[in-house]
Write a protein that holds these residues in place. Structure first.
Motif, PDB file in Angstrom:
ATOM      1  N   ASN A  20     104.302   3.170  -8.341  1.00  0.00           N
ATOM      2  CA  ASN A  20     103.955   2.486  -9.586  1.00  0.00           C
ATOM      3  C   ASN A  20     102.783   1.525  -9.461  1.00  0.00           C
ATOM      4  OD1 ASN A  20     105.816   3.756 -11.315  1.00  0.00           O
ATOM      5  ND2 ASN A  20     107.465   2.524 -10.444  1.00  0.00           N
ATOM      6  N   MET A  21     102.258   1.346  -8.263  1.00  0.00           N
ATOM      7  CA  MET A  21     101.082   0.487  -8.098  1.00  0.00           C
ATOM      8  C   MET A  21      99.837   1.216  -8.598  1.00  0.00           C
ATOM      9  SD  MET A  21     101.582  -1.292  -4.365  1.00  0.00           S
ATOM     10  CE  MET A  21     100.044  -2.211  -4.537  1.00  0.00           C
ATOM     11  N   THR A  22      98.889   0.471  -9.137  1.00  0.00           N
ATOM     12  CA  THR A  22      97.628   1.057  -9.576  1.00  0.00           C
ATOM     13  C   THR A  22      96.865   1.641  -8.395  1.00  0.00           C
ATOM     14  OG1 THR A  22      97.510  -0.569 -11.348  1.00  0.00           O
ATOM     15  CG2 THR A  22      95.470   0.567 -10.787  1.00  0.00           C
ATOM     16  N   SER A  23      96.861   0.930  -7.291  1.00  0.00           N
ATOM     17  CA  SER A  23      96.186   1.377  -6.073  1.00  0.00           C
ATOM     18  C   SER A  23      97.150   1.217  -4.898  1.00  0.00           C
ATOM     19  CB  SER A  23      94.919   0.544  -5.844  1.00  0.00           C
ATOM     20  OG  SER A  23      94.282   0.958  -4.664  1.00  0.00           O
ATOM     21  N   PRO A  25      98.995   1.439  -1.267  1.00  0.00           N
ATOM     22  CA  PRO A  25      98.482   1.398   0.105  1.00  0.00           C
ATOM     23  C   PRO A  25      98.770   2.702   0.857  1.00  0.00           C
ATOM     24  CG  PRO A  25     100.554   0.251  -0.007  1.00  0.00           C
ATOM     25  CD  PRO A  25     100.211   0.646  -1.413  1.00  0.00           C
ATOM     26  N   LEU A  26      98.099   2.847   1.976  1.00  0.00           N
ATOM     27  CA  LEU A  26      98.391   3.952   2.886  1.00  0.00           C
ATOM     28  C   LEU A  26      99.639   3.618   3.682  1.00  0.00           C
ATOM     29  CD1 LEU A  26      94.775   4.622   4.202  1.00  0.00           C
ATOM     30  CD2 LEU A  26      96.005   5.885   2.427  1.00  0.00           C
ATOM     31  N   ASN A  33     112.518   9.685  17.512  1.00  0.00           N
ATOM     32  CA  ASN A  33     112.094  10.385  18.732  1.00  0.00           C
ATOM     33  C   ASN A  33     110.679  10.015  19.163  1.00  0.00           C
ATOM     34  OD1 ASN A  33     110.405  11.795  17.037  1.00  0.00           O
ATOM     35  ND2 ASN A  33     111.418  13.769  17.291  1.00  0.00           N
ATOM     36  N   GLY A  34     110.052   9.049  18.470  1.00  0.00           N
ATOM     37  CA  GLY A  34     108.732   8.557  18.848  1.00  0.00           C
ATOM     38  C   GLY A  34     107.570   9.232  18.152  1.00  0.00           C
ATOM     39  N   PHE A  35     107.824  10.252  17.328  1.00  0.00           N
ATOM     40  CA  PHE A  35     106.749  10.936  16.607  1.00  0.00           C
ATOM     41  C   PHE A  35     106.140   9.989  15.585  1.00  0.00           C
ATOM     42  CE2 PHE A  35     105.299  13.245  12.846  1.00  0.00           C
ATOM     43  CZ  PHE A  35     104.311  14.039  13.414  1.00  0.00           C
ATOM     44  N   GLU A  36     104.813   9.908  15.577  1.00  0.00           N
ATOM     45  CA  GLU A  36     104.092   9.083  14.624  1.00  0.00           C
ATOM     46  C   GLU A  36     103.378   9.996  13.638  1.00  0.00           C
ATOM     47  OE1 GLU A  36     100.374   6.147  14.952  1.00  0.00           O
ATOM     48  OE2 GLU A  36     102.134   5.471  16.076  1.00  0.00           O
ATOM     49  N   SER A  37     103.671   9.820  12.359  1.00  0.00           N
ATOM     50  CA  SER A  37     103.042  10.664  11.340  1.00  0.00           C
ATOM     51  C   SER A  37     101.569  10.320  11.199  1.00  0.00           C
ATOM     52  CB  SER A  37     103.740  10.469   9.992  1.00  0.00           C
ATOM     53  OG  SER A  37     103.403   9.212   9.425  1.00  0.00           O
ATOM     54  N   ALA A  38     100.847  11.209  10.549  1.00  0.00           N
ATOM     55  CA  ALA A  38      99.467  10.916  10.183  1.00  0.00           C
ATOM     56  C   ALA A  38      99.492   9.872   9.064  1.00  0.00           C
ATOM     57  CB  ALA A  38      98.785  12.186   9.690  1.00  0.00           C
ATOM     58  N   VAL A  39      98.418   9.144   8.927  1.00  0.00           N
ATOM     59  CA  VAL A  39      98.294   8.192   7.824  1.00  0.00           C
ATOM     60  C   VAL A  39      98.247   8.988   6.528  1.00  0.00           C
ATOM     61  CG1 VAL A  39      96.807   6.437   6.769  1.00  0.00           C
ATOM     62  CG2 VAL A  39      97.142   6.469   9.247  1.00  0.00           C
ATOM     63  N   ASP A  40      98.990   8.539   5.541  1.00  0.00           N
ATOM     64  CA  ASP A  40      99.106   9.257   4.272  1.00  0.00           C
ATOM     65  C   ASP A  40      99.018   8.250   3.134  1.00  0.00           C
ATOM     66  OD1 ASP A  40      99.815  11.056   2.197  1.00  0.00           O
ATOM     67  OD2 ASP A  40     101.318  12.048   3.441  1.00  0.00           O
ATOM     68  N   GLY A  41      98.651   8.708   1.971  1.00  0.00           N
ATOM     69  CA  GLY A  41      98.573   7.833   0.810  1.00  0.00           C
ATOM     70  C   GLY A  41      99.437   8.298  -0.340  1.00  0.00           C
ATOM     71  N   GLU A  42     100.126   9.427  -0.161  1.00  0.00           N
ATOM     72  CA  GLU A  42     100.930  10.005  -1.237  1.00  0.00           C
ATOM     73  C   GLU A  42     102.379   9.581  -1.054  1.00  0.00           C
ATOM     74  OE1 GLU A  42     102.877  11.983  -4.058  1.00  0.00           O
ATOM     75  OE2 GLU A  42     103.412  12.452  -2.015  1.00  0.00           O
ATOM     76  N   TRP A  43     102.866   8.760  -1.961  1.00  0.00           N
ATOM     77  CA  TRP A  43     104.205   8.184  -1.846  1.00  0.00           C
ATOM     78  C   TRP A  43     105.275   9.000  -2.547  1.00  0.00           C
ATOM     79  CZ3 TRP A  43     105.702   3.972   0.957  1.00  0.00           C
ATOM     80  CH2 TRP A  43     104.690   3.157   1.479  1.00  0.00           C
ATOM     81  N   PHE A  44     104.935   9.707  -3.623  1.00  0.00           N
ATOM     82  CA  PHE A  44     105.966  10.326  -4.442  1.00  0.00           C
ATOM     83  C   PHE A  44     106.683  11.467  -3.727  1.00  0.00           C
ATOM     84  CE2 PHE A  44     107.804  12.864  -7.856  1.00  0.00           C
ATOM     85  CZ  PHE A  44     108.506  11.880  -8.525  1.00  0.00           C
ATOM     86  N   TYR A  45     105.916  12.432  -3.188  1.00  0.00           N
ATOM     87  CA  TYR A  45     106.526  13.587  -2.521  1.00  0.00           C
ATOM     88  C   TYR A  45     106.524  13.450  -1.001  1.00  0.00           C
ATOM     89  CZ  TYR A  45     106.239  15.862  -7.043  1.00  0.00           C
ATOM     90  OH  TYR A  45     106.382  16.165  -8.368  1.00  0.00           O
ATOM     91  N   HIS A  46     105.369  13.096  -0.435  1.00  0.00           N
ATOM     92  CA  HIS A  46     105.233  13.095   1.025  1.00  0.00           C
ATOM     93  C   HIS A  46     106.159  12.096   1.706  1.00  0.00           C
ATOM     94  CE1 HIS A  46     100.883  14.867   0.839  1.00  0.00           C
ATOM     95  NE2 HIS A  46     101.784  15.643   0.255  1.00  0.00           N
ATOM     96  N   PHE A  47     106.274  10.898   1.135  1.00  0.00           N
ATOM     97  CA  PHE A  47     107.080   9.873   1.795  1.00  0.00           C
ATOM     98  C   PHE A  47     108.548  10.259   1.880  1.00  0.00           C
ATOM     99  CE2 PHE A  47     109.499   5.830   1.826  1.00  0.00           C
ATOM    100  CZ  PHE A  47     109.127   5.423   3.095  1.00  0.00           C
ATOM    101  N   SER A  48     109.069  10.902   0.864  1.00  0.00           N
ATOM    102  CA  SER A  48     110.493  11.246   0.857  1.00  0.00           C
ATOM    103  C   SER A  48     110.787  12.608   1.473  1.00  0.00           C
ATOM    104  CB  SER A  48     111.042  11.195  -0.568  1.00  0.00           C
ATOM    105  OG  SER A  48     110.362  12.130  -1.385  1.00  0.00           O
ATOM    106  N   LEU A  58     108.351   1.974   9.249  1.00  0.00           N
ATOM    107  CA  LEU A  58     107.309   2.346   8.302  1.00  0.00           C
ATOM    108  C   LEU A  58     106.215   1.302   8.385  1.00  0.00           C
ATOM    109  CD1 LEU A  58     106.085   3.605   5.635  1.00  0.00           C
ATOM    110  CD2 LEU A  58     107.655   2.069   4.413  1.00  0.00           C
ATOM    111  N   ASP A  59     104.989   1.753   8.599  1.00  0.00           N
ATOM    112  CA  ASP A  59     103.842   0.847   8.552  1.00  0.00           C
ATOM    113  C   ASP A  59     103.147   1.040   7.213  1.00  0.00           C
ATOM    114  OD1 ASP A  59     104.021  -0.393  11.100  1.00  0.00           O
ATOM    115  OD2 ASP A  59     103.242   1.432  12.017  1.00  0.00           O
ATOM    116  N   ILE A  60     103.043  -0.022   6.451  1.00  0.00           N
ATOM    117  CA  ILE A  60     102.324  -0.015   5.179  1.00  0.00           C
ATOM    118  C   ILE A  60     100.983  -0.675   5.458  1.00  0.00           C
ATOM    119  CG2 ILE A  60     102.302  -0.827   2.802  1.00  0.00           C
ATOM    120  CD1 ILE A  60     105.368  -0.793   2.905  1.00  0.00           C
TER     121      ILE A  60
END
Length: 104
Positions: A20-23, A25-26, A33-48, A58-60
Motif C-alpha cells: 500500500n505504500m506509494t513507493s 522499499p526493496l 538453511n542460510g539461503f539468501e534471496s535476490a533483492v526484490d521489490g515486488e511485495w504482493f506475490y513474490h514476498f508471500s 527479512l531485510d527491508i
C-alpha cells in the motif's frame, strides 16, 4: 536452539503495508538453511510465494531518508521483532535463545 518470533498474520501485515505504500522499499530474505534471496521489490506475490515458515530474517532496504522514516513508522505500528540497520530494517522471523529480541 531457534524459536519463532513471527506468525503468518504479522508477515501478512508487513506485506500489505508495503504493497500500500506509494513507493515500497526493496527487500530480501534469509532462510533457516542460510539461503539468501535476490533483492526484490515486488511485495504482493513474490514476498508471500512459498509461505513464511522458513524466513530467518527479512531485510527491508530503504533508499531515502523519507522512505526510511515512513517504513520505520509502519513497522513500529505493527510492533515487530527487529532492528534498524544502516540500509533499512531487519525483521526477525527466528532468534536463538541467547538473543534478546527488541521490538520496533
Amino acid at each position: 536452539m531457534l524459536y519463532s518470533c513471527m506468525n503468518n498474520t504479522k508477515w501478512n501485515e508487513i506485506r500489505l503495508a508495503m504493497v500500500n505504500m506509494t513507493s515500497p522499499p526493496l527487500w530480501k530474505t534469509t532462510t533457516l538453511n542460510g539461503f539468501e534471496s535476490a533483492v526484490d521489490g515486488e511485495w504482493f506475490y513474490h514476498f508471500s510465494k512459498g509461505g513464511y515458515s522458513d524466513i530467518r530474517h527479512l531485510d527491508i532496504l530503504t533508499n531515502s531518508v523519507e522512505q526510511h522514516g515512513l517504513v520505520g513508522a509502519i513497522l513500529r505500528a505493527i510492533h515487530l521483532p527487529g532492528i534498524e540497520t544502516s540500509t533499512g530494517y531487519r525483521i526477525l522471523g527466528y532468534a536463538d535463545s541467547a538473543c534478546k529480541v527488541a521490538y520496533l
